[in-house]
Design an enzyme around this catalytic site. Structure first.
Site, PDB file in Angstrom:
ATOM      1  N   PHE A  68       1.947   2.289   5.774  1.00  0.00           N
ATOM      2  CA  PHE A  68       0.534   1.916   5.952  1.00  0.00           C
ATOM      3  C   PHE A  68       0.405   0.416   5.740  1.00  0.00           C
ATOM      4  CE2 PHE A  68      -3.808   1.043   4.789  1.00  0.00           C
ATOM      5  CZ  PHE A  68      -4.538   1.842   5.665  1.00  0.00           C
ATOM      6  N   ASP A  76       5.449  -5.875   2.522  1.00  0.00           N
ATOM      7  CA  ASP A  76       4.026  -5.630   2.270  1.00  0.00           C
ATOM      8  C   ASP A  76       3.877  -5.101   0.846  1.00  0.00           C
ATOM      9  OD1 ASP A  76       1.467  -4.661   2.048  1.00  0.00           O
ATOM     10  OD2 ASP A  76       1.433  -3.645   3.986  1.00  0.00           O
ATOM     11  N   LYS A 112      -5.263  -6.646  -2.803  1.00  0.00           N
ATOM     12  CA  LYS A 112      -5.720  -5.701  -3.830  1.00  0.00           C
ATOM     13  C   LYS A 112      -5.925  -6.342  -5.211  1.00  0.00           C
ATOM     14  CE  LYS A 112      -4.275  -1.270  -1.771  1.00  0.00           C
ATOM     15  NZ  LYS A 112      -5.503  -0.579  -1.441  1.00  0.00           N
TER      16      LYS A 112
HETATM   17  C1  LIG Z   1       0.613  -1.396   1.644  1.00  0.00           C
HETATM   18  C2  LIG Z   1      -0.749  -1.709   2.150  1.00  0.00           C
HETATM   19  N1  LIG Z   1      -0.907  -2.677   3.084  1.00  0.00           N
HETATM   20  C3  LIG Z   1      -2.106  -3.007   3.561  1.00  0.00           C
HETATM   21  C4  LIG Z   1      -3.248  -2.362   3.135  1.00  0.00           C
HETATM   22  C5  LIG Z   1      -4.585  -2.748   3.688  1.00  0.00           C
HETATM   23  O1  LIG Z   1      -5.324  -3.404   2.706  1.00  0.00           O
HETATM   24  P1  LIG Z   1      -6.911  -3.595   2.875  1.00  0.00           P
HETATM   25  O2  LIG Z   1      -7.530  -2.255   2.696  1.00  0.00           O
HETATM   26  O3  LIG Z   1      -7.274  -4.584   1.803  1.00  0.00           O
HETATM   27  O4  LIG Z   1      -7.131  -4.148   4.235  1.00  0.00           O
HETATM   28  C6  LIG Z   1      -3.138  -1.356   2.174  1.00  0.00           C
HETATM   29  C7  LIG Z   1      -4.334  -0.628   1.716  1.00  0.00           C
HETATM   30  O5  LIG Z   1      -4.288   0.401   1.105  1.00  0.00           O
HETATM   31  C8  LIG Z   1      -1.861  -1.013   1.672  1.00  0.00           C
HETATM   32  O6  LIG Z   1      -1.694  -0.048   0.757  1.00  0.00           O
END
Ligand SMILES: Cc1ncc(COP(=O)(O)O)c(C=O)c1O
Length: 389
Positions: free
Chosen positions: A135, A220, A249
């Site tokens: 994700f 990520d 986050k």
């Molecule tokens: C690993 C990862 N990347 C990207 C995102 C996307 O982040 P945002 O919701 O701040 O756009 C998330 C959100 O849960 C995530 O867990």
């Protein structure tokens, strides 16, 4: 003050409908505790979906926001700024070696979006390899790297050039990573995908393949960053040195912020090639500096390692035929069930514990890293109650 019921009715009238909402209205938080509008108290194992690592309303973060709000709230990055300069230096100091420049933005998906763009720019290639079950966000670029068809399918066609390979499978990566690939993007622990833990040899192997074949390695850490897994960054468990590191986050104690840290293989970036109006605004930078200082001074990564191990071992002691597996890293903890998780999450909420799902059958716990051992005990007790058959 309106009751929970009144607030829910009010919000339901005008909300977008994009969110599957739970029927409580949260109005106050402190540390690892939240309160709804009717005064009911909850132990928070949602943590704002992995945002509230330093706890809700940490006094240091509150003071930094208050002080900065009285001095300067907005200052676009075409001007220099004291707080931004300090934060960029701080991020580089705590990051894995080699990441010496910082692009600041406002969310996780925006950090991933930036990383994809900059990888394409740096390599002159278009291909992006991501992992099945991964994700990375919901804007079109990040969504193209995200796996689940539920998120992707309504918006197709997505960007071209994206491929998905099985996670923790180096042979599949070797077969797919060719001369057209700009970057591989991976999580160190797949969070939304069910708390699937990346294997160190696999992750180092992918990094080596990227170096060999001229692709960039994007890690990520939007969810795993800032102490969550027991180190400041999950990369540090495995000695990884990504070319681009995506963060968001927990970075700013709850204020929206994202960042991409850039290594030398990204090269020089021409001006105006990417940008964001709110990126690096002083209010978010001040909050981030306070949040990171708190993580360091309260040794929150170490606390996550210790309490996470305790939490995991206590959950492993819960005897229920509904449990398929308990797994986790630091305070990123999951119970995979043999049934759908939502009814059990609802039952936990009834008993004053908030937790979240990660896919249909996984219960996920992302508490603030300041949660006490007593609260962990209380959570485990209530989990045992709701999973009793
Ligand atoms: C690993 C990862 N990347 C990207 C995102 C996307 O982040 P945002 O919701 O701040 O756009 C998330 C959100 O849960 C995530 O867990």
């Amino acid at each position: 003050m309106l009751t929970s019921g009144e607030l829910i009715a009010l919000e339901d009238r005008h909300t977008s409908g994009c969110y599957q909402k739970r029927p409580i209205a949260i109005v106050r938080g402190k540390g690892a505790h939240l309160w709804d509008a009717d005064g009911k108290e909850y132990i928070d194992c949602v943590g704002g979906h992995g945002v509230a690592n330093v706890g809700h309303c940490h006094p240091r973060v509150v003071a930094a926001i208050r002080e900065q709000a009285e001095r300067l709230i907005t200052c676009q990055e075409s001007f220099y700024n004291d707080r931004r300069a300090e934060l960029q230096a701080k991020l580089v100091r705590i990051a894995p070696p080699g990441l010496e420049r910082v692009f600041l933005c406002n969310s996780g998906t925006e950090a991933v979006e930036g990383a994809i763009k900059l990888a394409r720019l740096a390599t002159g290639r278009a291909g992006i390899i991501a992992a099945r079950n991964g994700f990375h966000g919901r804007t079109l670029g990040a969504l193209s790297a995200t796996w689940r068809s539920e998120y992707r399918q309504p918006f197709e066609p997505l960007l071209s050039g994206f491929a998905h390979v099985p996670y923790n499978d180096l042979t599949a990566m070797e077969e797919t990573l060719d001369q057209d690939v700009a970057a591989v993007i991976l999580e160190v622990v797949q969070g939304e995908g069910g708390v699937i833990i990346g294997d160190g040899d696999y992750l180092r192997g992918v990094q080596g393949l990227c170096r060999e074949r001229g692709a960039l390695f994007i890690v990520d850490e939007v969810q795993t960053g800032f102490g969550r897994t027991g180190r400041m960054f999950a990369c540090q468990h495995h000695g990884l040195q990504p070319d681009l590191l995506c963060l968001a986050k927990a970075i700013a104690g709850g204020i929206p912020m994202g960042a991409v840290l850039l290594g030398p293989r990204v090269g020089e970036l021409p001006s105006r090639v990417h940008g964001a109006t709110f990126g690096g605004n002083p209010l978010a930078c001040a909050a981030a500096l306070a949040a990171i200082r708190t993580m360091e001074e309260e040794s929150l990564p170490q606390r996550a390692a210790e309490l996470g191990a305790y939490f995991l071992s206590r959950l492993q002691g819960v005897d229920s035929p509904l449990i398929r597996e308990v797994r986790g890293m630091g305070l990123m903890v999951a119970i995979e069930l043999k049934r759908r998780a939502n009814p059990y999450l609802a039952a936990l909420m009834e008993r004053g514990v908030l937790a979240l799902s990660a896919g249909p059958i996984v219960m996920r716990f992302l508490p603030p890293l300041v949660i006490s051992a007593e609260d962990v005990d209380a959570v485990v007790e209530r989990v045992a109650e709701v999973l009793e058959v």
